[in-house]
Design a protein around this motif. Structure first.
Motif, PDB file in Angstrom:
ATOM      1  N   GLU A 151     -22.405  -7.848 -12.065  1.00 46.31           N
ATOM      2  CA  GLU A 151     -20.940  -7.739 -11.739  1.00 46.31           C
ATOM      3  C   GLU A 151     -20.211  -6.545 -12.870  1.00 46.31           C
ATOM      4  O   GLU A 151     -19.468  -5.910 -12.411  1.00 46.31           O
ATOM      5  CB  GLU A 151     -20.155  -8.947 -11.693  1.00 46.31           C
ATOM      6  CG  GLU A 151     -20.456  -9.742 -10.379  1.00 46.31           C
ATOM      7  CD  GLU A 151     -20.088  -9.181  -9.243  1.00 46.31           C
ATOM      8  OE1 GLU A 151     -19.215  -8.387  -9.040  1.00 46.31           O
ATOM      9  OE2 GLU A 151     -20.842  -9.342  -8.307  1.00 46.31           O
ATOM     10  N   GLU A 152     -20.667  -6.727 -13.904  1.00 41.93           N
ATOM     11  CA  GLU A 152     -20.060  -5.884 -15.056  1.00 41.93           C
ATOM     12  C   GLU A 152     -20.611  -4.498 -14.577  1.00 41.93           C
ATOM     13  O   GLU A 152     -19.871  -3.360 -14.823  1.00 41.93           O
ATOM     14  CB  GLU A 152     -20.551  -6.231 -16.299  1.00 41.93           C
ATOM     15  CG  GLU A 152     -20.145  -7.575 -16.904  1.00 41.93           C
ATOM     16  CD  GLU A 152     -20.960  -8.875 -16.369  1.00 41.93           C
ATOM     17  OE1 GLU A 152     -22.018  -8.682 -15.891  1.00 41.93           O
ATOM     18  OE2 GLU A 152     -20.275  -9.753 -16.432  1.00 41.93           O
ATOM     19  N   ILE A 199     -18.672   1.091 -12.755  1.00 45.03           N
ATOM     20  CA  ILE A 199     -18.742   1.992 -11.838  1.00 45.03           C
ATOM     21  C   ILE A 199     -17.616   2.184 -10.972  1.00 45.03           C
ATOM     22  O   ILE A 199     -17.205   3.312 -10.718  1.00 45.03           O
ATOM     23  CB  ILE A 199     -20.109   2.094 -11.446  1.00 45.03           C
ATOM     24  CG1 ILE A 199     -21.262   2.209 -12.293  1.00 45.03           C
ATOM     25  CG2 ILE A 199     -20.315   3.306 -10.200  1.00 45.03           C
ATOM     26  CD1 ILE A 199     -22.634   2.221 -11.863  1.00 45.03           C
ATOM     27  N   TYR A 200     -17.294   0.969 -10.565  1.00 47.14           N
ATOM     28  CA  TYR A 200     -16.068   1.029  -9.596  1.00 47.14           C
ATOM     29  C   TYR A 200     -14.969   1.565 -10.218  1.00 47.14           C
ATOM     30  O   TYR A 200     -14.161   2.368  -9.635  1.00 47.14           O
ATOM     31  CB  TYR A 200     -15.887  -0.383  -9.016  1.00 47.14           C
ATOM     32  CG  TYR A 200     -14.833  -0.419  -8.130  1.00 47.14           C
ATOM     33  CD1 TYR A 200     -14.825   0.110  -6.722  1.00 47.14           C
ATOM     34  CD2 TYR A 200     -13.436  -0.919  -8.638  1.00 47.14           C
ATOM     35  CE1 TYR A 200     -13.510   0.186  -5.917  1.00 47.14           C
ATOM     36  CE2 TYR A 200     -12.394  -0.881  -7.683  1.00 47.14           C
ATOM     37  CZ  TYR A 200     -12.416  -0.493  -6.182  1.00 47.14           C
ATOM     38  OH  TYR A 200     -11.200  -0.595  -5.485  1.00 47.14           O
ATOM     39  N   GLN A 201     -14.604   1.118 -11.382  1.00 45.59           N
ATOM     40  CA  GLN A 201     -13.499   1.530 -12.213  1.00 45.59           C
ATOM     41  C   GLN A 201     -13.540   3.042 -12.498  1.00 45.59           C
ATOM     42  O   GLN A 201     -12.535   3.909 -12.372  1.00 45.59           O
ATOM     43  CB  GLN A 201     -13.155   0.833 -13.316  1.00 45.59           C
ATOM     44  CG  GLN A 201     -13.096  -0.778 -13.227  1.00 45.59           C
ATOM     45  CD  GLN A 201     -11.903  -0.937 -12.390  1.00 45.59           C
ATOM     46  OE1 GLN A 201     -10.695  -0.241 -12.653  1.00 45.59           O
ATOM     47  NE2 GLN A 201     -11.683  -2.085 -11.632  1.00 45.59           N
ATOM     48  N   ALA A 249     -12.692   2.970   1.326  1.00 44.67           N
ATOM     49  CA  ALA A 249     -11.452   2.768   0.724  1.00 44.67           C
ATOM     50  C   ALA A 249     -11.040   1.232   0.298  1.00 44.67           C
ATOM     51  O   ALA A 249     -10.365   0.759  -0.761  1.00 44.67           O
ATOM     52  CB  ALA A 249     -10.222   2.998   1.584  1.00 44.67           C
ATOM     53  N   ALA A 250     -11.795   0.376   1.202  1.00 39.40           N
ATOM     54  CA  ALA A 250     -11.914  -1.087   0.819  1.00 39.40           C
ATOM     55  C   ALA A 250     -12.625  -1.395  -0.319  1.00 39.40           C
ATOM     56  O   ALA A 250     -13.860  -1.273  -0.624  1.00 39.40           O
ATOM     57  CB  ALA A 250     -12.232  -1.867   2.068  1.00 39.40           C
ATOM     58  N   ALA A 293     -16.508  -0.723  -1.208  1.00 42.30           N
ATOM     59  CA  ALA A 293     -17.053   0.156  -2.012  1.00 42.30           C
ATOM     60  C   ALA A 293     -17.920  -0.363  -3.144  1.00 42.30           C
ATOM     61  O   ALA A 293     -18.866   0.276  -3.518  1.00 42.30           O
ATOM     62  CB  ALA A 293     -15.554   0.974  -2.764  1.00 42.30           C
ATOM     63  N   LYS A 294     -17.486  -1.628  -3.538  1.00 39.12           N
ATOM     64  CA  LYS A 294     -18.442  -2.364  -4.623  1.00 39.12           C
ATOM     65  C   LYS A 294     -19.873  -2.630  -3.930  1.00 39.12           C
ATOM     66  O   LYS A 294     -20.835  -2.577  -4.740  1.00 39.12           O
ATOM     67  CB  LYS A 294     -17.804  -3.710  -5.179  1.00 39.12           C
ATOM     68  CG  LYS A 294     -16.729  -3.207  -6.057  1.00 39.12           C
ATOM     69  CD  LYS A 294     -15.889  -4.539  -6.558  1.00 39.12           C
ATOM     70  CE  LYS A 294     -14.943  -4.249  -7.326  1.00 39.12           C
ATOM     71  NZ  LYS A 294     -14.254  -5.486  -8.037  1.00 39.12           N
TER      72      LYS A 294
END
Length: 190
Positions: A126-127, A132-134, A144-145, A149-150
């Motif tokens: 999850e980290e 990468i998402y941030q 967009a969702a 995206a994750k």
């Protein structure tokens, strides 16, 4: 000289493989518990061989479809037997295609086995996903969702880890194998 020896060795390998195929087929046909369900010339096809081919055909399992498949199967066997009679199975181009196909399938099988062997150990934390998402929130190629995206990011991380696993495995294989490259013969000299 070396090229002709390699070509001769390759041809001998092909001939050996091709010469073993009828023997293996004959041995497979010698099983006493299997009865011949179909005969095309001298070719005996057991019930289990036919059933396997039918199951892999995609035909629906009903009497009319089985009849259509049987006709198609017999026609294919007739054409294959004629191709062998004419020597197409010994054509160097055909043998090269078989070699290429065999190598591709073997590579795929080996890599899949390696990935399956380590399937439980390759995952994205999850980290890693959140980091990468941030960093990629403004990336327009991401959905967009947030959850979609994750999920895409997780898949990319797993693929990257699989690639790294593959590279480490290849490095390990290279370290265990003597490799000699004649750069001049391969046209690698600059």
């Amino acid at each position: 000289m070396i090229a002709s020896l390699m070509t001769s060795q390759k041809q001998l390998t092909y001939l050996l493989i091709l010469s073993l195929l009828p023997a293996l087929a004959a041995l497979a046909g010698c099983r006493k518990s299997e009865t011949v369900a179909l005969k095309v010339g001298a070719l005996n096809i057991t019930q289990s061989e036919f059933d396997k081919a039918f199951q892999n055909s995609g035909f629906p399992n009903d009497p009319a479809s089985r009849q259509r498949f049987t006709e198609q199967y017999v026609n294919e066997k007739l054409i294959l037997m004629e191709a062998e009679r004419q020597g197409f199975d010994k054509d160097p181009r055909f043998l090269d295609e078989i070699q290429t196909l065999w190598e591709e399938r073997l590579l795929k099988s080996a890599m899949l086995a390696k990935f399956e062997q380590s399937a439980g150990s390759i995952d994205a934390t999850e980290e890693e996903v959140d980091q990468i998402y941030q960093e990629s929130k403004t990336d327009s190629s991401l959905p967009a969702a947030p959850q979609v995206a994750k999920d895409k990011i997780r898949m990319m991380i797993v693929q990257e880890k699989q690639n790294q696993l593959l590279l480490r495995w290849i490095d390990s294989l290279r370290s265990q194998t003597k490799i000699s490259i004649n750069e001049q013969k391969l046209g690698l000299n600059k």
